[in-house]
Scaffold this motif. Sequence first.
Motif, short mmCIF file in Angstrom:
data_model
loop_
_atom_site.label_atom_id
_atom_site.label_comp_id
_atom_site.label_asym_id
_atom_site.label_seq_id
_atom_site.Cartn_x
_atom_site.Cartn_y
_atom_site.Cartn_z
N ALA A 55 18.25 -4.51 33.19
CA ALA A 55 18.82 -3.96 34.34
C ALA A 55 18.46 -2.27 34.45
N PRO A 56 18.42 -1.84 35.64
CA PRO A 56 18.10 -0.56 35.52
C PRO A 56 19.03 0.26 34.96
N PRO A 57 18.81 1.53 34.31
CA PRO A 57 19.54 2.55 33.61
C PRO A 57 20.83 3.04 34.60
N MET A 68 32.43 7.55 29.73
CA MET A 68 30.96 7.27 30.27
C MET A 68 30.74 5.79 29.89
N LEU A 69 29.93 5.19 30.79
CA LEU A 69 29.35 3.80 30.66
C LEU A 69 28.00 3.81 30.72
N ASP A 70 27.23 3.09 30.15
CA ASP A 70 25.80 2.74 30.48
C ASP A 70 25.48 1.44 29.93
N PRO A 71 24.19 1.09 30.37
CA PRO A 71 23.82 -0.46 29.87
C PRO A 71 23.76 -0.76 28.32
N ARG A 72 23.73 0.32 27.70
CA ARG A 72 23.42 0.00 26.15
C ARG A 72 25.06 -0.23 25.63
N SER A 73 25.79 0.43 26.29
CA SER A 73 27.33 -0.09 26.02
C SER A 73 27.91 -1.47 26.21
N VAL A 156 20.76 6.23 40.67
CA VAL A 156 21.01 4.83 40.44
C VAL A 156 21.10 4.00 41.60
N TRP A 157 21.23 4.50 42.81
CA TRP A 157 21.15 3.61 43.82
C TRP A 157 19.62 3.46 44.04
N ASP A 158 18.63 4.41 43.81
CA ASP A 158 17.43 4.29 44.20
C ASP A 158 16.64 3.14 43.18
N ARG A 159 17.15 3.23 41.75
CA ARG A 159 16.79 2.31 41.00
C ARG A 159 17.26 0.83 41.28
N TYR A 160 18.16 0.63 41.95
CA TYR A 160 18.55 -0.73 42.26
C TYR A 160 18.33 -1.06 43.86
#
Length: 212
Positions: A55-57, A68-73, A156-160
Amino acid sequence: MRRISKSVRLLAALCLAAGAVLIPLGLQDHPHAAAPAGHGLYAERLTVNFRGRPAPPFRLRDGIGGAMLDPRSLRGHPYLVSFIYTHCTDTCPLIGTEIRQAFRDLGPAARRVRAVGISVDPGGDTRASVRRWVARLREPPQFRYLIGTRAQLLPVWDRYFIDAQLPAYTGGTHTSIIYLVDSRGMMRGSYNAAAPLNAAHIAHDLRTVGRL
């Protein structure tokens, strides 16, 4: 043998010609559904931009709890990713309702699942409006609504591959896609929330990719 008149033959030819025209027009009006992702999933197959990739970061603040939230969490939890805004009156409430029902269909296994809504309206999605939206739609506690400034959200929009956009209430449009991510953080499929979704199918896919 009875002879067929010229007028009958002409009428038959016209009908065949009309059929040849109408069939492709019908296919254009009702395109085939996207291919399933495979591996027993109901989700649609991903484009090459996401297929077989993590999943994109992102690293954004949860508008509900403030953390704060990110894919690692989120590792170890299968989850859904959607792009929403609180002032939406059609697609976004539908996405929220479908996610809530899918979690309900999971039963006790829903405790291990997450859903992430990422704002497409940095100006309108305040913590207060997010909390009202979540309460109104009775979203489960596993739902995270991520907000930020335009500068924080745009990458984030760009990565998705979500176009920089204005919400529909300002005259623009926004995406209706929901992404499925497995418990290893890998992209597995997507759903088009512009059409009615079967919440039981989403629950099945979350259970499958999370091995719940």
